[in-house]
Scaffold this motif. Structure first.
Motif, PDB file in Angstrom:
ATOM      1  N   LEU A  12      -6.170  35.120  -3.626  1.00 18.20           N
ATOM      2  CA  LEU A  12      -7.200  34.518  -3.260  1.00 18.20           C
ATOM      3  C   LEU A  12      -6.578  33.095  -3.475  1.00 18.20           C
ATOM      4  N   PHE A  13      -6.768  32.059  -2.314  1.00 15.23           N
ATOM      5  CA  PHE A  13      -6.739  30.720  -2.061  1.00 15.23           C
ATOM      6  C   PHE A  13      -7.965  29.752  -2.544  1.00 15.23           C
ATOM      7  N   SER A  14      -7.939  29.179  -3.336  1.00 22.16           N
ATOM      8  CA  SER A  14      -9.141  28.145  -3.982  1.00 22.16           C
ATOM      9  C   SER A  14      -8.695  27.324  -2.940  1.00 22.16           C
ATOM     10  N   CYS A  15      -9.225  26.796  -2.376  1.00 23.14           N
ATOM     11  CA  CYS A  15      -8.685  24.860  -1.602  1.00 23.14           C
ATOM     12  C   CYS A  15     -10.104  24.214  -2.590  1.00 23.14           C
ATOM     13  N   GLN A  16      -9.693  22.741  -1.925  1.00 17.86           N
ATOM     14  CA  GLN A  16      -9.661  21.630  -2.671  1.00 17.86           C
ATOM     15  C   GLN A  16     -10.109  20.162  -2.074  1.00 17.86           C
ATOM     16  N   PRO A  17     -10.812  20.134  -1.605  1.00 11.88           N
ATOM     17  CA  PRO A  17     -10.796  18.818  -1.089  1.00 11.88           C
ATOM     18  C   PRO A  17     -10.654  17.535  -1.516  1.00 11.88           C
ATOM     19  N   GLU A  18     -10.192  16.480  -0.531  1.00 12.55           N
ATOM     20  CA  GLU A  18      -9.169  15.507  -0.783  1.00 12.55           C
ATOM     21  C   GLU A  18      -9.765  14.942  -2.216  1.00 12.55           C
ATOM     22  N   PRO A  19      -8.331  14.515  -2.328  1.00 13.13           N
ATOM     23  CA  PRO A  19      -7.560  14.441  -2.152  1.00 13.13           C
ATOM     24  C   PRO A  19      -6.601  15.525  -1.386  1.00 13.13           C
ATOM     25  N   ASN A  20      -7.043  16.804  -1.881  1.00 18.07           N
ATOM     26  CA  ASN A  20      -5.469  17.609  -2.581  1.00 18.07           C
ATOM     27  C   ASN A  20      -5.862  18.930  -0.874  1.00 18.07           C
ATOM     28  N   ASN A  21      -6.156  17.890   0.400  1.00 23.65           N
ATOM     29  CA  ASN A  21      -6.827  18.980   1.413  1.00 23.65           C
ATOM     30  C   ASN A  21      -5.404  20.072   1.556  1.00 23.65           C
ATOM     31  N   LEU A  22      -5.760  21.761   2.398  1.00 21.52           N
ATOM     32  CA  LEU A  22      -5.408  21.946   2.495  1.00 21.52           C
ATOM     33  C   LEU A  22      -3.563  21.184   3.202  1.00 21.52           C
ATOM     34  N   GLU A  23      -3.895  20.459   4.300  1.00 19.91           N
ATOM     35  CA  GLU A  23      -3.112  19.407   4.616  1.00 19.91           C
ATOM     36  C   GLU A  23      -1.484  19.312   3.789  1.00 19.91           C
ATOM     37  N   ARG A  24      -1.656  19.450   3.193  1.00 22.19           N
ATOM     38  CA  ARG A  24      -0.579  18.730   1.806  1.00 22.19           C
ATOM     39  C   ARG A  24       0.386  19.680   1.211  1.00 22.19           C
ATOM     40  N   TYR A  25      -0.402  21.372   1.095  1.00 15.92           N
ATOM     41  CA  TYR A  25       0.396  21.847   0.912  1.00 15.92           C
ATOM     42  C   TYR A  25       0.750  23.380   1.870  1.00 15.92           C
ATOM     43  N   LEU A  26       0.255  22.775   2.580  1.00 19.58           N
ATOM     44  CA  LEU A  26       0.910  24.510   3.967  1.00 19.58           C
ATOM     45  C   LEU A  26       1.710  23.999   4.561  1.00 19.58           C
ATOM     46  N   SER A  27       2.793  24.422   3.890  1.00 21.57           N
ATOM     47  CA  SER A  27       4.172  23.911   4.458  1.00 21.57           C
ATOM     48  C   SER A  27       4.634  25.125   5.820  1.00 21.57           C
ATOM     49  N   THR A  28       5.459  24.838   7.144  1.00 15.05           N
ATOM     50  CA  THR A  28       5.677  25.952   7.725  1.00 15.05           C
ATOM     51  C   THR A  28       6.349  27.119   7.116  1.00 15.05           C
ATOM     52  N   THR A  29       7.099  27.109   6.084  1.00 17.99           N
ATOM     53  CA  THR A  29       7.291  28.588   5.232  1.00 17.99           C
ATOM     54  C   THR A  29       6.556  28.941   4.667  1.00 17.99           C
TER      55      THR A  29
END
Length: 497
Positions: free
Chosen positions: A336-353
Motif C-alpha cells: 500500500l502506497f499512501s499518496c499525499q497532496p501538495e507539497p508532498n505529491n508523487l512527483e517528488r518521490y517517484l524517482s526513475t529507480t
C-alpha cells in the motif's frame, strides 16, 4: 541540509522565552496562538511548495456590484443569515469537521472519525455536525450544518457593515515588545518574505478585526446549539479556533480527536513552552489520541498546563471496520502506497529507480489517494500513465476500499510522511518512509521497528527497499497491543454525558 522545521521552531521558542507573548490580547482573545500557528504553517507550506516548484492557483475574478446592488444584497443576506441561525437546533454534542475527513461509503459521504462514534453511541438525533468546508450534501447522517452557507450570509450582511463602522477607529493595543518580534521575523531569511503581513498595522487591519467579526458569529452559533461537548478535527485554523474560544467562554468542553501525526515539530501540538496558567481559550482542553506515543507528545508540551488533558481514545475508523464482517475482493500481501497532496505529491518521490523497481516487483501495488486528492484523480492517473506506471498499480480499489481493510491485507506500507504510518502500525504493518521529516514525526514507531526511513533518491535506495520486499511477512491477525491501551471509560463518559 537545512531543517526548516527546526529553524521555525527556534524562532517561535525564542519569542516565547524572551517576549511577553501571553500579554498580546484583544477583547480577551489571545493573539499569540494564531500568530505562532500561522507563521509555522505558512513557512512550511511555502518552503515545500517552492522545492516542488508548484504553481499557485489563479484566483477567480469576483464580480463587483454597484452600490444599489450591494445595498439590496446586504438586506437579503441579513434576513438569510437570521433565518439560517434560527434553524439551528439545540444539541447535546457538536462536531466540527470538513468534507476532507469524509470518504465515499454506500453512495454517501462518511466522516471517518465522527460517524463511527455517531453509530456506536446512537448520537444522530442528539448531535450536530458543523462542516466548515462542505463539498457535497450527500452525507451519511442527516445532522450536517453548512457553516460556509451561514458565513457567506453573515459576511455579506449589515452585521459586517455595522461591525466595521464600530471598529473603524479601533485603537491598536500596545503589544509590549511586539516590535522586537516583528524585527526578528523581518530579518530572518526564513520568514522575511512573509513578515510584512505581521506588522502591527496589517495584523490589526487584516487579521484581528476579522477575528473579532468572526467570533461574534461563532458565539451566536454556540449559544444557539448549546452543546455540552464540542469535538473537533485539526483545530488549527482561525475559524475553528474562534469557535473553540466561544465554547470555552461558555465553559463547554472542547475535545480534539487526532486526525493525523502528532509530533514535536508540528507547532500546533509540540513545543509549547509558555502556556498561561489559565490556558489558551482558543485551544482545545482535551486531546483524544490514537496511541500512547501521540499522547506523550501532548503531555510533554500542551499537557504541562493542568487545564489541558490527553487520553488514548483509539482510532474510531479502525475500530468501526474491526466490528464489521466486510468482504472485499482483494488478495493478501499487497503493498500500500499512501499518496499525499501538495507539497508532498508523487512527483517528488517517484524517482526513475523507484518506478522501475515497482514495474519488476512481484507484488500488487495499491496507490491510495488522500481525500484532498480525489478531485485530482484524473491528473494523477495521467501522470502515472506518462511515466509508464499506471498498468502496474491499482488506484481505484486503493482509494475506494476502506483503509483498515487494505492495511489488514498489506505486506508493506510506503508513504512520504502520512499519518497512515500510525494506522499501519496498529496492524503491525511495516512502513517505509520517504521524507526525512518522518524521522521526527514517527521516531517512536521507528524505534519500535515498525517503520524505516529510506531516501528515495539515494544510490542505495533500490537495495535498501529490496531488503523489505524480499522478507516474507508472517501474517498476524493480532493488532499492536502497545497502541491499544484505550481509555474506554473516558471515551464513554465523554460521549454519554
Amino acid at each position: 541540509m537545512t531543517d526548516i522545521y527546526e529553524d521555525i521552531k527556534n524562532i517561535i521558542i525564542d519569542a516565547e522565552q524572551n517576549l511577553p507573548v501571553n500579554s498580546w490580547k484583544v477583547e480577551g482573545i489571545s493573539i499569540w496562538p494564531f500568530i505562532r500557528i500561522m507563521i509555522f504553517m505558512e513557512v512550511i507550506n511555502n518552503e515545500l511548495i517552492l522545492k516542488n516548484k508548484t504553481k499557485i492557483k489563479e484566483q477567480k475574478e469576483v464580480k463587483n456590484l454597484n452600490i444599489i446592488e450591494k445595498f439590496l444584497s446586504m438586506i437579503l443576506n441579513t434576513f438569510k443569515y437570521r433565518i439560517w441561525l434560527k434553524k439551528l437546533k439545540s444539541k447535546r454534542i457538536l462536531f466540527l469537521g470538513a468534507d476532507s475527513f469524509r470518504v465515499d461509503m454506500d453512495g454517501k459521504r462518511f466522516n471517518r472519525f465522527f460517524d463511527p462514534l455517531i453509530e456506536e453511541y446512537n448520537l444522530e438525533n442528539c448531535s450536530a455536525h458543523l462542516e466548515y468546508h462542505v463539498d457535497k450534501k450527500n452525507n451519511y447522517y442527516n445532522n450536517t450544518i453548512n457553516y460556509l452557507q451561514g458565513l457567506n450570509y453573515y459576511d455579506n450582511s449589515f452585521y459586517k457593515l455595522i461591525f466595521y463602522f464600530r471598529y473603524m477607529f479601533m485603537k491598536k493595543n500596545n503589544f509590549e515588545k511586539y516590535d522586537v518580534f516583528f524585527k526578528t521575523i523581518e530579518n530572518n531569511q526564513l520568514t522575511a518574505t512573509i513578515s510584512s503581513k505581521y506588522s502591527i498595522d496589517k495584523l490589526f487591519k487584516y487579521n484581528i478585526k476579522r477575528w473579532l467579526f468572526l467570533y461574534k458569529n461563532q458565539l451566536r452559533i454556540i449559544k444557539k446549539i448549546k452543546p455540552n461537548k464540542v469535538f473537533t478535527l485539526s483545530y488549527y485554523n482561525d475559524q475553528v479556533m474562534l469557535l473553540i474560544h466561544a465554547a470555552n467562554q461558555l465553559k463547554i468542553d472542547v475535545i480534539e480527536i487526532q486526525h493525523g501525526p502528532i509530533a514535536n515539530k508540528h507547532l500546533a501540538y509540540g513545543n509549547w513552552l509558555k502556556i498561561p496558567e489559565e490556558g489558551y481559550s482558543v485551544l482545545p482542553n482535551k486531546y483524544w489520541c490514537w496511541d500512547i506515543y501521540s499522547k506523550e507528545v501532548i503531555d510533554s508540551s500542551l499537557g504541562k498546563n493542568n487545564k489541558i488533558k490527553s487520553f488514548v481514545g483509539g482510532h474510531p475508523w479502525i475500530k468501526y471496520w474491526n466490528s464489521k464482517n466486510a468482504q472485499y475482493n482483494i488478495k493478501d500481501n499487497i503493498i500500500l502506497f499512501s499518496c499525499q497532496p501538495e507539497p508532498n505529491n508523487l512527483e517528488r518521490y517517484l524517482s526513475t529507480t523507484f518506478v522501475e523497481l515497482i514495474k519488476k516487483s512481484e507484488f500488487k501495488w495499491y496507490f491510495r489517494l488522500h481525500p484532498r486528492q480525489i478531485h485530482e484523480k484524473e491528473t494523477i492517473i495521467k501522470y502515472l500513465k506518462d511515466i509508464g506506471l499506471y498498468d502496474f498499480v491499482d488506484v481505484e480499489n486503493a482509494t475506494n476500499i476502506p483503509l483498515p481493510i487494505l492495511l489488514n491485507k498489506s505486506f508493506l506500507h510506503i508513504t512520504p510522511v502520512s499519518g497512515t504510518t500510525i494506522e499501519a502500525s496498529l496492524f503491525n504493518v511495516h512502513t517505509i518512509l520517504l521524507d526525512s521529516l518522518s524521522i521526527d514525526y514517527y521516531s517512536k514507531i521507528i524505534q519500535q521497528g515498525l517503520a524505516t526511513y529510506i531516501n528515495p533518491f539515494s544510490l542505495e535506495f533500490e537495495a535498501e527497499l529490496s531488503v523489505f520486499l524480499n522478507i516474507k511477512r508472517l501474517k498476524s491477525t493480532k493488532q499492536n497491543k502497545q497502541f491499544l491501551e484505550i481509555d474506554n471509560f473516558k471515551v464513554k463518559s465523554l460521549l454519554n454525558e
